[in-house]
Design a protein around this motif. Structure first.
Motif, PDB file in Angstrom:
ATOM      1  N   VAL A 153       0.833  -1.206   0.000  1.00 50.16           N
ATOM      2  CA  VAL A 153       0.000   0.000   0.000  1.00 50.16           C
ATOM      3  C   VAL A 153       0.866   1.254   0.000  1.00 50.16           C
ATOM      4  N   ILE A 154       1.913   1.276   0.815  1.00 51.50           N
ATOM      5  CA  ILE A 154       2.785   2.451   0.850  1.00 51.50           C
ATOM      6  C   ILE A 154       3.439   2.672  -0.509  1.00 51.50           C
ATOM      7  N   GLY A 155       3.922   1.586  -1.127  1.00 51.35           N
ATOM      8  CA  GLY A 155       4.505   1.714  -2.458  1.00 51.35           C
ATOM      9  C   GLY A 155       3.499   2.171  -3.495  1.00 51.35           C
ATOM     10  N   SER A 156       2.251   1.717  -3.364  1.00 50.89           N
ATOM     11  CA  SER A 156       1.212   2.117  -4.325  1.00 50.89           C
ATOM     12  C   SER A 156       0.860   3.585  -4.190  1.00 50.89           C
ATOM     13  N   LEU A 157       0.827   4.089  -2.966  1.00 57.97           N
ATOM     14  CA  LEU A 157       0.510   5.500  -2.758  1.00 57.97           C
ATOM     15  C   LEU A 157       1.599   6.419  -3.306  1.00 57.97           C
ATOM     16  N   GLN A 158       2.795   5.879  -3.522  1.00 59.36           N
ATOM     17  CA  GLN A 158       3.904   6.680  -4.047  1.00 59.36           C
ATOM     18  C   GLN A 158       4.170   6.397  -5.518  1.00 59.36           C
ATOM     19  N   MET A 159       3.276   5.688  -6.182  1.00 64.34           N
ATOM     20  CA  MET A 159       3.511   5.286  -7.566  1.00 64.34           C
ATOM     21  C   MET A 159       3.531   6.478  -8.512  1.00 64.34           C
ATOM     22  N   PHE A 160       4.572   6.528  -9.343  1.00 64.55           N
ATOM     23  CA  PHE A 160       4.705   7.590 -10.336  1.00 64.55           C
ATOM     24  C   PHE A 160       5.346   7.096 -11.625  1.00 64.55           C
ATOM     25  N   ASP A 161       6.455   6.361 -11.514  1.00 63.56           N
ATOM     26  CA  ASP A 161       7.269   6.034 -12.686  1.00 63.56           C
ATOM     27  C   ASP A 161       6.520   5.199 -13.712  1.00 63.56           C
ATOM     28  N   LEU A 162       5.744   4.204 -13.267  1.00 62.59           N
ATOM     29  CA  LEU A 162       4.999   3.376 -14.214  1.00 62.59           C
ATOM     30  C   LEU A 162       3.997   4.217 -14.999  1.00 62.59           C
ATOM     31  N   LEU A 163       3.274   5.062 -14.288  1.00 64.98           N
ATOM     32  CA  LEU A 163       2.268   5.895 -14.947  1.00 64.98           C
ATOM     33  C   LEU A 163       2.912   6.874 -15.913  1.00 64.98           C
ATOM     34  N   PHE A 164       4.031   7.447 -15.506  1.00 62.90           N
ATOM     35  CA  PHE A 164       4.709   8.439 -16.337  1.00 62.90           C
ATOM     36  C   PHE A 164       5.207   7.828 -17.644  1.00 62.90           C
ATOM     37  N   VAL A 165       5.776   6.632 -17.592  1.00 65.38           N
ATOM     38  CA  VAL A 165       6.354   6.015 -18.782  1.00 65.38           C
ATOM     39  C   VAL A 165       5.290   5.327 -19.619  1.00 65.38           C
ATOM     40  N   MET A 166       4.371   4.621 -18.995  1.00 58.53           N
ATOM     41  CA  MET A 166       3.401   3.832 -19.749  1.00 58.53           C
ATOM     42  C   MET A 166       2.354   4.697 -20.446  1.00 58.53           C
ATOM     43  N   LEU A 167       1.956   5.794 -19.814  1.00 56.94           N
ATOM     44  CA  LEU A 167       0.925   6.628 -20.414  1.00 56.94           C
ATOM     45  C   LEU A 167       1.525   7.781 -21.221  1.00 56.94           C
ATOM     46  N   GLY A 168       2.517   8.449 -20.685  1.00 59.07           N
ATOM     47  CA  GLY A 168       3.061   9.602 -21.389  1.00 59.07           C
ATOM     48  C   GLY A 168       2.207  10.839 -21.179  1.00 59.07           C
ATOM     49  N   ARG A 169       2.789  11.990 -21.412  1.00 59.76           N
ATOM     50  CA  ARG A 169       2.118  13.257 -21.121  1.00 59.76           C
ATOM     51  C   ARG A 169       1.049  13.616 -22.134  1.00 59.76           C
ATOM     52  N   THR A 170       1.046  13.011 -23.313  1.00 62.45           N
ATOM     53  CA  THR A 170       0.045  13.339 -24.337  1.00 62.45           C
ATOM     54  C   THR A 170      -1.062  12.298 -24.419  1.00 62.45           C
ATOM     55  N   ASN A 171      -1.104  11.369 -23.513  1.00 55.19           N
ATOM     56  CA  ASN A 171      -2.101  10.298 -23.531  1.00 55.19           C
ATOM     57  C   ASN A 171      -3.471  10.861 -23.177  1.00 55.19           C
ATOM     58  N   PRO A 172      -4.510  10.549 -23.966  1.00 56.74           N
ATOM     59  CA  PRO A 172      -5.846  11.058 -23.640  1.00 56.74           C
ATOM     60  C   PRO A 172      -6.413  10.499 -22.340  1.00 56.74           C
ATOM     61  N   ALA A 173      -5.875   9.375 -21.869  1.00 57.43           N
ATOM     62  CA  ALA A 173      -6.366   8.780 -20.625  1.00 57.43           C
ATOM     63  C   ALA A 173      -5.675   9.334 -19.392  1.00 57.43           C
ATOM     64  N   LEU A 174      -4.669  10.179 -19.575  1.00 60.00           N
ATOM     65  CA  LEU A 174      -3.892  10.653 -18.437  1.00 60.00           C
ATOM     66  C   LEU A 174      -4.733  11.495 -17.484  1.00 60.00           C
TER      67      LEU A 174
END
Length: 306
Positions: A233-254
């Motif tokens: 849970v602590i690791g999940s609350l700090q999650m950033f890198d997966l979302l940043f790389v997998m979605l990208g800043r131009t992703n419509p789902a972001l």
């Protein structure tokens, strides 16, 4: 009559505590200094920055709680917080999966047990960015491996990380896969601590594998399960890198998939609004403390310590 004091006599022993105390103070000063410099002082600076306005060039001035009001009354924080909690809840599903895998790998006579554990642990030592890039191609809506497999089975396909309905859950699956190795090692250590005599006694009483797991293994393994749950849970609350790389800043789902740490990144580094970023960082800290406190409160009902 004069009594000579030997080097190991009472007089020498009376002087040792003060010397031991000085060495203890010196040894304790190093971690305490590190705690103050790298944790306590940054926390104080963040708290001061959260009630300030300005910029890095002209400096910051304390102006009050306007930043807190702006963040707490805005639309982005509740959505990001909800996404973060949903992600943490989905990643928690990896705990029973790791528990089942640990029990299966703990079976007597299993060949290549060490090899299997190494294979499970490989994602843990792999760079998250590399893992995210690989899974991004697997999830690709046009030529991804997952859609190819689903198409051959006649099942519907989708753009997994570009669809707001599936993007966050797709990232959570990767989070489960990455954390499986760490959870497996901790749970395997917990299984090793369970006495064989208890399991053998249950077998003599006629208990089958399912009954032994439910009545013996699960209760005795509950402290390890609790530890794994808290860390997940602590690791999940700090999650950033997966979302940043997998979605990208131009992703419509972001916009519908941002976590609270990603929101902090946008405010503090993309928009260069460090006071707002400080507020979000402190909110993240408070949420983490609250969720962890709830877990420790609930563990009294299901964790059994020997």
């Amino acid at each position: 009559m004069t009594v000579a004091h030997t080097p190991g006599g009472p007089a020498a022993r009376s002087r040792r505590p003060s010397g031991d105390g000085r060495w203890a103070a010196i040894l304790l000063a190093v971690p305490v200094l590190g705690l103050v410099v790298f944790y306590l002082w940054p926390l104080i600076r963040t708290a001061i920055l959260s009630v300030s306005t300005g910029n890095p060039f002209l400096g910051y001035q304390i102006t009050g709680f306007d930043n807190w009001v702006q963040v707490l009354t805005g639309d982005e924080l509740p959505r990001a917080l909800l996404n973060t909690l949903v992600y943490a809840a989905v990643v928690l599903l990896g705990v029973p999966l790791a528990m089942i895998a640990a029990v299966l790998l703990h079976q007597r006579g299993l060949r290549f047990r060490g090899l299997f554990r190494v294979l499970y642990f490989l994602p843990v030592v792999t760079m998250p960015a590399a893992v995210a890039m690989v899974w991004r191609y697997i999830y690709n809506g046009d030529f991804g491996l997952l859609n190819e497999v689903l198409a051959t089975m006649g099942l519907p396909t989708t753009a997994w990380v570009a669809d707001p309905r599936t993007a966050l859950y797709a990232v959570a699956v990767v989070g489960i896969w990455m954390g499986l190795g760490t959870n497996l090692i901790i749970l395997a250590a917990g299984l090793e601590a369970i006495p064989d005599s208890v399991t053998e006694a249950a077998m003599l009483d006629g208990a089958g594998p399912v009954r032994r797991f439910a009545s013996i293994t699960a209760p005795l393994l509950s402290p390890s399960v609790f530890l794994v749950s808290v860390l997940s849970v602590i690791g999940s609350l700090q999650m950033f890198d997966l979302l940043f790389v997998m979605l990208g800043r131009t992703n419509p789902a972001l916009a519908d998939s941002k976590t609270i740490v990603y929101l902090f990144y946008e405010e503090a580094f993309v928009r260069s609004d460090r006071p707002l970023g400080a507020v979000i960082a402190l909110v993240t800290l408070v949420v983490t403390l609250i969720v962890t406190a709830i877990q420790f409160r609930l563990q009294r009902r299901w964790v059994h310590y020997a």
